[in-house]
Scaffold this active site. Structure first.
Site, PDB file in Angstrom:
ATOM      1  CG  HIS A   1       3.733  47.933  32.485  1.00 56.74           C
ATOM      2  ND1 HIS A   1       3.379  48.669  33.585  1.00 56.74           N
ATOM      3  CD2 HIS A   1       5.076  47.753  32.582  1.00 56.74           C
ATOM      4  CE1 HIS A   1       4.466  48.936  34.303  1.00 56.74           C
ATOM      5  NE2 HIS A   1       5.495  48.382  33.713  1.00 56.74           N
TER       6      HIS A   1
HETATM    7  C1  BDR Z   1       5.208  50.973  29.566  1.00 60.94           C
HETATM    8  O1  BDR Z   1       6.512  51.408  29.169  1.00 60.94           O
HETATM    9  C2  BDR Z   1       7.249  50.342  28.640  1.00 60.94           C
HETATM   10  O2  BDR Z   1       8.482  50.283  29.265  1.00 60.94           O
HETATM   11  C3  BDR Z   1       6.416  49.099  28.794  1.00 60.94           C
HETATM   12  O3  BDR Z   1       6.558  48.251  27.663  1.00 60.94           O
HETATM   13  C4  BDR Z   1       5.012  49.605  28.939  1.00 60.94           C
HETATM   14  O4  BDR Z   1       4.369  49.746  27.690  1.00 60.94           O
HETATM   15  C5  BDR Z   1       5.108  51.018  31.074  1.00 60.94           C
HETATM   16  O5  BDR Z   1       5.330  52.295  31.548  1.00 60.94           O
END
Ligand code: BDR
Ligand code: CA
Length: 313
Positions: free
Chosen positions: A243
């Site tokens: 992400h």
């Molecule tokens: C986001 O939530 C976190 O778990 C990850 O680091 C990312 O920023 C994804 O939904």
């Protein structure tokens, strides 16, 4: 062109860690002015610890890491150990950090930096709940006009939600903060799950990280090994979604991403859909566009960039 000055606001998190490493590996494109930690994936003492572990892994003990808000603006903290493990950075065995935290509060560092640097030259890169950014905007509203851009990971439209059926984690944890940021009038680019769920670490991509043969390459491979078990089980996907590195990759190579400049509003009232990013992708309202909401990524180009840059550390 001189490198873009950024502040990374983060809750590491394995994918946050990779985003930070990508930035630190790219000095010709990015100058990291500082890293501000926020509570999110794990509580603040762990996100401040993990941010420093990553700086030390990159050999960058000179980077200032600030502690920020330890809870969302108006709600109790929700964390994500079920995804990231007990420490938030489970997977590789890395030494405890020895570099100290920078003195002062992350929110003040954000404000002071924006006031000190020339107007329109600092980009904020939030990779977690938007608490620190919103707190800075509340405390010093005059900084809004000085921000070059906010490039953030959060939200979803077609992919809807990952922490609830309707909401993505970063926005869900602090919807009031997200609402303040989206209404700030600052130029905003959003990397939602619609994009990040296409940035999957397949086995071949993970092998390429490990084959770098460096402590960074091996640590990133071990992080994504750990992190992928969750998404593989949940979505049956080919690997872990990276992400947060989409944010720093965008600062380096925006042409890897495509999206639409649209209106995006945050749901803060409904219990059922709290934290939903209501994105007017199809232009069915007359609400003014306030963000560029990305929809697609050149995943092969993204992983080529990532592997090449991580190989430098
Ligand atoms: C986001 O939530 C976190 O778990 C990850 O680091 C990312 O920023 C994804 O939904
Ligand atoms: Ca994150």
């Amino acid at each position: 062109m001189s490198p873009r000055k950024i502040i990374i606001d983060t809750d590491p998190g394995q994918d946050d860690a990779v985003a930070i490493l990508l930035a630190l590996a790219s000095p010709e494109d990015i100058e990291v002015l500082g890293i501000t930690a926020v509570a999110g994936n794990v509580p603040l003492p762990l996100t401040t610890r993990n941010a420093r572990i990553i700086c030390e892994l990159a050999g960058r003990t000179d980077v200032a890491v600030y502690a920020g808000c330890d809870a969302p603006l108006k709600r109790p903290l929700v964390t994500a150990e079920h995804v990231h493990g007990k420490t938030g950075l489970d997977g590789p065995v890395l030494p405890e950090p020895t570099m100290p935290l920078a003195e002062g509060h992350a929110v003040d560092f954000i404000i002071e930096t924006l006031l000190a640097e020339p107007e329109g030259t600092v980009t904020l890169c939030p990779l977690g709940p938007l608490t620190n950014i919103a707190a800075a905007l509340e405390k010093a509203p005059e900084i809004a006009a000085r921000v070059q851009e906010i490039v953030l990971m959060g939200g979803a439209y077609f992919e809807v939600g990952n922490i609830t059926p309707a909401a993505e984690f970063n926005i869900y944890v602090d919807p009031e903060a997200a609402d303040i940021v989206l209404k700030s009038g600052i130029k905003i680019t959003v990397m939602p799950l619609d994009v990040t769920h296409k940035a999957l670490v397949t086995k071949a991509r993970n092998d390429a990280f490990r084959a770098l043969g460096t402590p960074v390459g091996v640590a990133v491979a071990e992080m994504t090994d750990f992190f992928e078990r969750f998404d593989k089980e949940k979505y049956g996907s080919a690997g872990a979604p990276l992400h947060d590195p989409c944010v720093t990759a965008y600062v380096i190579k925006p042409e890897l991403f495509t999206g639409r400049h649209i209106n995006v509003e945050i749901e803060t009232g409904s219990e059922l859909t709290l934290g939903m990013t209501v994105a007017d992708w199809w232009g069915v309202t007359d609400r003014a566009p306030n963000a560029t909401f990305m929809g697609d990524i050149d995943a092969a180009g993204f992983f080529d960039l990532l592997t090449e840059r991580l190989g430098r550390l």
